[in-house]
Design an enzyme around this catalytic site. Sequence first.
Site, PDB file in Angstrom:
ATOM      1  N   TYR A 123      57.104  29.716  90.685  1.00 11.53           N
ATOM      2  CA  TYR A 123      56.585  28.668  91.574  1.00 11.53           C
ATOM      3  C   TYR A 123      56.029  29.310  92.838  1.00 11.53           C
ATOM      4  CZ  TYR A 123      59.387  26.144  88.267  1.00 11.53           C
ATOM      5  OH  TYR A 123      59.893  25.673  87.086  1.00 11.53           O
ATOM      6  N   ASP A 154      63.925  19.355  83.355  1.00  6.54           N
ATOM      7  CA  ASP A 154      64.344  18.447  84.428  1.00  6.54           C
ATOM      8  C   ASP A 154      65.208  17.344  83.847  1.00  6.54           C
ATOM      9  OD1 ASP A 154      63.029  19.572  86.713  1.00  6.54           O
ATOM     10  OD2 ASP A 154      61.150  19.013  85.736  1.00  6.54           O
ATOM     11  N   GLU A 178      47.321  25.500  77.493  1.00  2.09           N
ATOM     12  CA  GLU A 178      48.537  24.705  77.257  1.00  2.09           C
ATOM     13  C   GLU A 178      48.175  23.331  76.691  1.00  2.09           C
ATOM     14  OE1 GLU A 178      51.872  24.521  80.183  1.00  2.09           O
ATOM     15  OE2 GLU A 178      51.396  22.384  80.178  1.00  2.09           O
ATOM     16  N   GLN A 210      47.155  10.750  88.177  1.00  2.00           N
ATOM     17  CA  GLN A 210      47.929  11.806  87.530  1.00  2.00           C
ATOM     18  C   GLN A 210      48.228  12.929  88.525  1.00  2.00           C
ATOM     19  OE1 GLN A 210      45.717  14.150  84.695  1.00  2.00           O
ATOM     20  NE2 GLN A 210      47.424  14.099  83.257  1.00  2.00           N
ATOM     21  N   LYS A 254      65.602  35.820  86.661  1.00  4.23           N
ATOM     22  CA  LYS A 254      65.072  35.520  85.321  1.00  4.23           C
ATOM     23  C   LYS A 254      64.472  36.779  84.685  1.00  4.23           C
ATOM     24  CE  LYS A 254      62.953  31.447  86.738  1.00  4.23           C
ATOM     25  NZ  LYS A 254      62.372  30.082  86.572  1.00  4.23           N
ATOM     26  N   THR A 288      54.121  22.441  75.224  1.00  4.80           N
ATOM     27  CA  THR A 288      55.223  22.011  76.087  1.00  4.80           C
ATOM     28  C   THR A 288      56.341  21.365  75.270  1.00  4.80           C
ATOM     29  OG1 THR A 288      54.329  19.817  76.541  1.00  4.80           O
ATOM     30  CG2 THR A 288      53.621  21.600  78.004  1.00  4.80           C
ATOM     31  N   TYR A 289      57.491  21.219  75.922  1.00  2.00           N
ATOM     32  CA  TYR A 289      58.698  20.782  75.230  1.00  2.00           C
ATOM     33  C   TYR A 289      59.362  19.653  76.006  1.00  2.00           C
ATOM     34  CZ  TYR A 289      63.187  21.140  72.825  1.00  2.00           C
ATOM     35  OH  TYR A 289      64.308  20.875  72.080  1.00  2.00           O
ATOM     36  N   HIS A 303      57.357  26.261  74.334  1.00  2.93           N
ATOM     37  CA  HIS A 303      58.232  26.030  75.481  1.00  2.93           C
ATOM     38  C   HIS A 303      59.575  25.540  74.934  1.00  2.93           C
ATOM     39  CE1 HIS A 303      54.763  25.256  78.563  1.00  2.93           C
ATOM     40  NE2 HIS A 303      54.373  26.075  77.605  1.00  2.93           N
ATOM     41  N   GLN A 317      53.533  27.665  88.107  1.00  5.19           N
ATOM     42  CA  GLN A 317      53.188  26.258  88.331  1.00  5.19           C
ATOM     43  C   GLN A 317      51.783  26.223  88.951  1.00  5.19           C
ATOM     44  OE1 GLN A 317      56.089  23.060  89.863  1.00  5.19           O
ATOM     45  NE2 GLN A 317      55.139  23.821  91.706  1.00  5.19           N
TER      46      GLN A 317
HETATM   47  P1  FAD Z   1      65.409  27.521  86.845  1.00  7.95           P
HETATM   48  O1  FAD Z   1      64.809  28.865  86.930  1.00  7.95           O
HETATM   49  O2  FAD Z   1      66.768  27.408  86.229  1.00  7.95           O
HETATM   50  O3  FAD Z   1      65.435  26.930  88.325  1.00  7.95           O
HETATM   51  C1  FAD Z   1      65.777  25.574  88.571  1.00  7.95           C
HETATM   52  C2  FAD Z   1      66.348  25.428  89.978  1.00  7.95           C
HETATM   53  O4  FAD Z   1      67.643  26.017  90.022  1.00  7.95           O
HETATM   54  C3  FAD Z   1      65.522  26.153  91.033  1.00  7.95           C
HETATM   55  O5  FAD Z   1      65.520  25.374  92.222  1.00  7.95           O
HETATM   56  C4  FAD Z   1      66.262  27.454  91.242  1.00  7.95           C
HETATM   57  O6  FAD Z   1      66.064  27.974  92.552  1.00  7.95           O
HETATM   58  C5  FAD Z   1      67.703  27.015  91.018  1.00  7.95           C
HETATM   59  N1  FAD Z   1      68.542  28.101  90.498  1.00  7.95           N
HETATM   60  C6  FAD Z   1      68.222  28.972  89.509  1.00  7.95           C
HETATM   61  N2  FAD Z   1      69.247  29.825  89.291  1.00  7.95           N
HETATM   62  C7  FAD Z   1      70.244  29.463  90.146  1.00  7.95           C
HETATM   63  C8  FAD Z   1      71.566  29.948  90.404  1.00  7.95           C
HETATM   64  N3  FAD Z   1      72.065  30.998  89.742  1.00  7.95           N
HETATM   65  N4  FAD Z   1      72.299  29.322  91.374  1.00  7.95           N
HETATM   66  C9  FAD Z   1      71.800  28.267  92.064  1.00  7.95           C
HETATM   67  N5  FAD Z   1      70.555  27.769  91.864  1.00  7.95           N
HETATM   68  C10 FAD Z   1      69.785  28.357  90.926  1.00  7.95           C
HETATM   69  N6  FAD Z   1      59.449  21.245  81.868  1.00  7.95           N
HETATM   70  C11 FAD Z   1      59.676  20.660  80.662  1.00  7.95           C
HETATM   71  O7  FAD Z   1      60.538  19.767  80.566  1.00  7.95           O
HETATM   72  N7  FAD Z   1      58.990  21.031  79.528  1.00  7.95           N
HETATM   73  C12 FAD Z   1      58.045  22.013  79.566  1.00  7.95           C
HETATM   74  O8  FAD Z   1      57.427  22.326  78.538  1.00  7.95           O
HETATM   75  C13 FAD Z   1      57.765  22.658  80.826  1.00  7.95           C
HETATM   76  N8  FAD Z   1      56.854  23.639  80.924  1.00  7.95           N
HETATM   77  C14 FAD Z   1      56.648  24.287  82.122  1.00  7.95           C
HETATM   78  C15 FAD Z   1      55.732  25.329  82.186  1.00  7.95           C
HETATM   79  C16 FAD Z   1      55.524  26.003  83.402  1.00  7.95           C
HETATM   80  C17 FAD Z   1      54.522  27.144  83.440  1.00  7.95           C
HETATM   81  C18 FAD Z   1      56.228  25.600  84.566  1.00  7.95           C
HETATM   82  C19 FAD Z   1      55.982  26.287  85.881  1.00  7.95           C
HETATM   83  C20 FAD Z   1      57.142  24.552  84.507  1.00  7.95           C
HETATM   84  C21 FAD Z   1      57.375  23.894  83.293  1.00  7.95           C
HETATM   85  N9  FAD Z   1      58.299  22.840  83.182  1.00  7.95           N
HETATM   86  C22 FAD Z   1      58.525  22.241  81.975  1.00  7.95           C
HETATM   87  C23 FAD Z   1      59.009  22.347  84.373  1.00  7.95           C
HETATM   88  C24 FAD Z   1      60.397  22.999  84.567  1.00  7.95           C
HETATM   89  O9  FAD Z   1      61.257  22.647  83.529  1.00  7.95           O
HETATM   90  C25 FAD Z   1      60.920  22.467  85.909  1.00  7.95           C
HETATM   91  O10 FAD Z   1      60.150  22.970  86.959  1.00  7.95           O
HETATM   92  C26 FAD Z   1      62.411  22.689  86.166  1.00  7.95           C
HETATM   93  O11 FAD Z   1      62.764  21.897  87.303  1.00  7.95           O
HETATM   94  C27 FAD Z   1      62.800  24.126  86.485  1.00  7.95           C
HETATM   95  O12 FAD Z   1      62.716  24.921  85.396  1.00  7.95           O
HETATM   96  P2  FAD Z   1      62.974  26.511  85.543  1.00  7.95           P
HETATM   97  O13 FAD Z   1      62.922  27.058  84.177  1.00  7.95           O
HETATM   98  O14 FAD Z   1      62.085  27.106  86.553  1.00  7.95           O
HETATM   99  O15 FAD Z   1      64.487  26.489  86.073  1.00  7.95           O
END
Ligand code: FAD
Length: 279
Positions: free
Chosen positions: A132, A97, A5, A199, A152, A36-37, A65, A163
């Site tokens: 996660y 986020d 990455e 970090q 998903k 990443t994005y 991403h 993660q």
């Molecule tokens: P989701 O799967 O939508 O989950 C987010 C939260 O919502 C979780 O707590 C989940 O339990 C909850 N949730 C999901 N569906 C529902 C539902 N139907 N009803 C109620 N609650 C629900 N961030 C960036 O900005 N840029 C990146 O490039 C980036 N790369 C990443 C790469 C990896 C491998 C990982 C693990 C994370 C990365 N992230 C990145 C961070 C990620 O965007 C954050 O962790 C974010 O908070 C959650 O993203 P998600 O896609 O898992 O969200």
Amino acid sequence: MLSLEVFPPKPGYPIDSVFETLDGLADLSPGFFSVTYSPRGDNGCRTEEIACRIRRDYGQESLAHLTCLCHGRNEIEAILDRLSVCGVENVLALRGDPPENSHVTGSDFRYAFQLIREVKKKGCFCVGAAAYPEGHVESPSIHQDIDRVKQKVDAGADFLITQMFFDNRVFFDFLHRARWRGIEVPVIPGIMPVLNFRQIKRIIYLCGVSIPARLLRILEKHGGNSGDLQKAGMEYAVQQITGLLSQGVPGVHLYTMNRVDETRRIVAACGIESMESSA
Ligand code: FAD
């Protein structure tokens, strides 16, 4: 398989530095480079540009991403079309986020599974999603978290990248729960080498990742000396990766933090180069 990455330089910093990173890592020929994005500033466009150039200039597989929190459906469509035109076939579909202390507006998507559905509709992308091992930081419980991961996969995710975690048992527990819940897609463990005390503290704080006693001892012993910490952090990452591979994990995703030397040393110490060439 190894995947690496990289991230686009922050807005205002020249984009070229990431190509120096890619120049330094390209001959490792990972299964893919992921980029990443961030929707802020011009960084989203940078992800597109970098992912496209990985395909065009380096002839390697790239995974772009994409986060949905700040985008409407039309913007997402346009990004996907541009990625497709330049040959990017893989997208990691994420929620993202919200910026600290701010409210998100203008998004047609609230959760990653909605974006995954949208990307799959295009019919031309292999789609990854985040997982996660210790549960997402906002999840009320581990059980609900695994249901969200299943959601998903049901929406079309073809694979998962985790993660970071610092205890391999955490990963294997997660894998066990995932398989039990009927999640059959490949789960790629994400490994972040501890190279910098500040970090890593920030990441742990934001992501809620736990620190096992052995790593805590390393941080306490070497936290004040960046050279020693880097050395010990790399050794720790090598042990994590070799431990995962020896237990049959088919691939590892390394968060390079755009560090060429450290990444190369870790990969070499794990014997991944020789494993790839003998495959
Ligand atoms: P989701 O799967 O939508 O989950 C987010 C939260 O919502 C979780 O707590 C989940 O339990 C909850 N949730 C999901 N569906 C529902 C539902 N139907 N009803 C109620 N609650 C629900 N961030 C960036 O900005 N840029 C990146 O490039 C980036 N790369 C990443 C790469 C990896 C491998 C990982 C693990 C994370 C990365 N992230 C990145 C961070 C990620 O965007 C954050 O962790 C974010 O908070 C959650 O993203 P998600 O896609 O898992 O969200």
